[in-house]
Design an enzyme around this catalytic site. Structure first.
Site, PDB file in Angstrom:
ATOM      1  CE1 TYR A  81      64.360  42.114  30.618  1.00 19.68           C
ATOM      2  CE2 TYR A  81      63.570  44.279  31.278  1.00 19.68           C
ATOM      3  CZ  TYR A  81      63.726  43.305  30.309  1.00 19.68           C
ATOM      4  OH  TYR A  81      63.245  43.526  29.039  1.00 19.68           O
ATOM      5  CB  SER A 132      62.080  31.221  18.753  1.00 15.25           C
ATOM      6  OG  SER A 132      62.997  31.455  19.816  1.00 15.25           O
ATOM      7  CB  ILE A 189      60.792  41.559  19.631  1.00 11.63           C
ATOM      8  CG1 ILE A 189      59.707  42.259  20.471  1.00 11.63           C
ATOM      9  CG2 ILE A 189      61.700  42.601  18.975  1.00 11.63           C
ATOM     10  CD1 ILE A 189      60.208  43.098  21.641  1.00 11.63           C
ATOM     11  N   GLY A 190      61.884  39.063  17.972  1.00  7.34           N
ATOM     12  CA  GLY A 190      62.895  38.464  17.097  1.00  7.34           C
ATOM     13  C   GLY A 190      62.296  37.936  15.807  1.00  7.34           C
TER      14      GLY A 190
HETATM   15  N1  NAP Z   1      57.894  42.566  25.497  1.00  6.01           N
HETATM   16  C1  NAP Z   1      58.243  43.681  26.096  1.00  6.01           C
HETATM   17  O1  NAP Z   1      57.399  44.409  26.666  1.00  6.01           O
HETATM   18  C2  NAP Z   1      59.686  44.117  26.096  1.00  6.01           C
HETATM   19  C3  NAP Z   1      59.987  45.403  26.540  1.00  6.01           C
HETATM   20  C4  NAP Z   1      61.304  45.825  26.549  1.00  6.01           C
HETATM   21  C5  NAP Z   1      62.296  44.971  26.125  1.00  6.01           C
HETATM   22  N2  NAP Z   1      61.997  43.713  25.700  1.00  6.01           N
HETATM   23  C6  NAP Z   1      63.099  42.849  25.276  1.00  6.01           C
HETATM   24  O2  NAP Z   1      62.851  42.375  23.966  1.00  6.01           O
HETATM   25  C7  NAP Z   1      63.541  41.130  23.767  1.00  6.01           C
HETATM   26  C8  NAP Z   1      62.565  40.126  23.144  1.00  6.01           C
HETATM   27  O3  NAP Z   1      61.504  39.912  24.040  1.00  6.01           O
HETATM   28  P1  NAP Z   1      60.053  39.432  23.539  1.00  6.01           P
HETATM   29  O4  NAP Z   1      59.085  40.367  24.125  1.00  6.01           O
HETATM   30  O5  NAP Z   1      60.074  39.165  22.080  1.00  6.01           O
HETATM   31  O6  NAP Z   1      59.928  38.094  24.372  1.00  6.01           O
HETATM   32  P2  NAP Z   1      59.639  36.577  23.949  1.00  6.01           P
HETATM   33  O7  NAP Z   1      58.645  36.532  22.849  1.00  6.01           O
HETATM   34  O8  NAP Z   1      59.328  35.914  25.230  1.00  6.01           O
HETATM   35  O9  NAP Z   1      61.061  36.074  23.393  1.00  6.01           O
HETATM   36  C9  NAP Z   1      62.092  35.701  24.257  1.00  6.01           C
HETATM   37  C10 NAP Z   1      63.223  35.092  23.434  1.00  6.01           C
HETATM   38  O10 NAP Z   1      64.310  34.756  24.320  1.00  6.01           O
HETATM   39  C11 NAP Z   1      64.721  33.411  24.038  1.00  6.01           C
HETATM   40  N3  NAP Z   1      65.293  32.781  25.229  1.00  6.01           N
HETATM   41  C12 NAP Z   1      64.665  32.530  26.404  1.00  6.01           C
HETATM   42  N4  NAP Z   1      65.503  31.860  27.238  1.00  6.01           N
HETATM   43  C13 NAP Z   1      66.677  31.686  26.558  1.00  6.01           C
HETATM   44  C14 NAP Z   1      67.911  31.068  26.858  1.00  6.01           C
HETATM   45  N5  NAP Z   1      68.138  30.486  28.048  1.00  6.01           N
HETATM   46  N6  NAP Z   1      68.882  31.066  25.915  1.00  6.01           N
HETATM   47  C15 NAP Z   1      68.690  31.655  24.715  1.00  6.01           C
HETATM   48  N7  NAP Z   1      67.532  32.273  24.364  1.00  6.01           N
HETATM   49  C16 NAP Z   1      66.540  32.285  25.273  1.00  6.01           C
HETATM   50  C17 NAP Z   1      63.427  32.720  23.617  1.00  6.01           C
HETATM   51  O11 NAP Z   1      63.725  31.492  22.936  1.00  6.01           O
HETATM   52  P3  NAP Z   1      62.641  30.269  22.862  1.00  6.01           P
HETATM   53  O12 NAP Z   1      61.288  30.906  22.724  1.00  6.01           O
HETATM   54  O13 NAP Z   1      63.073  29.499  21.644  1.00  6.01           O
HETATM   55  O14 NAP Z   1      62.803  29.473  24.105  1.00  6.01           O
HETATM   56  C18 NAP Z   1      62.827  33.796  22.713  1.00  6.01           C
HETATM   57  O15 NAP Z   1      63.426  33.742  21.436  1.00  6.01           O
HETATM   58  C19 NAP Z   1      64.081  40.718  25.153  1.00  6.01           C
HETATM   59  O16 NAP Z   1      65.439  41.075  25.243  1.00  6.01           O
HETATM   60  C20 NAP Z   1      63.262  41.592  26.112  1.00  6.01           C
HETATM   61  O17 NAP Z   1      63.973  41.830  27.290  1.00  6.01           O
HETATM   62  C21 NAP Z   1      60.703  43.266  25.668  1.00  6.01           C
END
Ligand code: NAP
Length: 242
Positions: A150, A10, A13-14
């Site tokens: 983190y 959700s 990125i996912g």
């Molecule tokens: N965005 C960046 O700049 C960046 C940079 C480096 C690495 N990352 C990594 O990329 C990955 C995806 O991040 P994103 O940017 O796509 O962020 P995002 O859109 O905020 O997605 C976060 C995801 O984590 C899930 N999540 C949150 N709390 C949770 C919990 N307690 N149990 C299970 N799932 C949970 C959310 O589920 P719901 O939405 O359904 O609650 C959502 O699917 C993360 O591991 C992040 O650390 C991101």
């Protein structure tokens, strides 16, 4: 039929990973935590576009005790790939990070995924090309002030990947980390436009990545032909910090 589990499907990125894998013929288990409407829309869209594939959604708070067992119990088919794209961060000084918040991050980013891998290993090694991919972070290799907890956990994912990949290499299962820099997702919505522009100026590419630029590398790790790459952390950062 190839089956992948995407944890955090959700997230921005996912969700992109789900769209890209579905386009390549994968059937998917789509994990989410709170964003029920978003995941339902995704399932509807994928089902319409790929009616011969299956898209199964399920909800799980990965900070809950026993959540790895709960997730494993949802997988009733063969399984070829697991992708961990869930994750959140906490900003602030490490001395102010509450033990509860840190425990939650530890459970969601590290303990639950690692326990889940142990539970799913038998299924994954039965695949012709078993794959585990973590979305890590550049901060796992080049720690960030104000995101110490983190950074520590993302670094631990890379360490796990390096060690565990060796243990399972002979089975054909590969284990890698895709470590983004800054990506345009809801995770960065807490920053103002000015703050984001300041960060972008420090990135050699001059901008944040979009989710498709991260998903591309996840996808590239999955084919049989990618089987010789394992134990690695690939930094996808536009040249930033590495
Ligand atoms: N965005 C960046 O700049 C960046 C940079 C480096 C690495 N990352 C990594 O990329 C990955 C995806 O991040 P994103 O940017 O796509 O962020 P995002 O859109 O905020 O997605 C976060 C995801 O984590 C899930 N999540 C949150 N709390 C949770 C919990 N307690 N149990 C299970 N799932 C949970 C959310 O589920 P719901 O939405 O359904 O609650 C959502 O699917 C993360 O591991 C992040 O650390 C991101």
């Amino acid at each position: 039929m190839k089956w992948a589990l995407i944890c955090g499907a959700s997230g921005d990125i996912g969700q992109q990973i789900a769209v890209d894998l579905a386009a390549e013929g994968w059937s998917l288990y789509l994990h989410y935590h709170r964003a029920t409407a978003k995941i339902m829309t995704l399932v509807e869209k994928l089902t319409q576009a790929h009616p011969k594939q299956d898209f199964i959604m399920f909800k799980q708070d990965m900070t809950d005790q026993g959540s790895a067992e709960q997730i494993a119990s949802q997988i009733f088919t063969s399984l070829d790939a697991v992708i961990f794209a869930q994750g959140t961060t906490e900003y602030g000084l490490f001395r102010d990070l509450s033990p509860t918040k840190f425990d939650q991050m530890l459970a969601m980013q590290l303990q639950t995924p690692l326990r889940l891998i142990a539970l799913l290993e038998d299924k994954l090694v039965q695949s012709e090309a078993g794959r585990i991919v973590f979305i890590g972070s550049v901060y796992g290799g080049n720690g960030s002030a104000l995101e110490v907890g983190y950074s520590t956990l993302k670094g631990a994912l890379s360490a796990f990947c390096s060690a565990y990949s060796k243990e399972v290499a002979s089975t054909g299962l590969t284990v890698n980390v895709i470590a983004p820099g800054a990506v345009k997702t809801q995770m960065n919505m807490t920053f103002s436009a000015e703050e984001k522009a300041e960060v972008a100026e420090t990135i050699p590419k001059g901008r944040f990545a979009v989710p498709k630029e991260i998903s591309y590398f996840v996808k590239s790790l999955l084919p049989k032909e990618a089987g010789y790459l394992t134990g690695q952390t690939l930094y996808v950062t536009g040249g930033w910090l590495r």
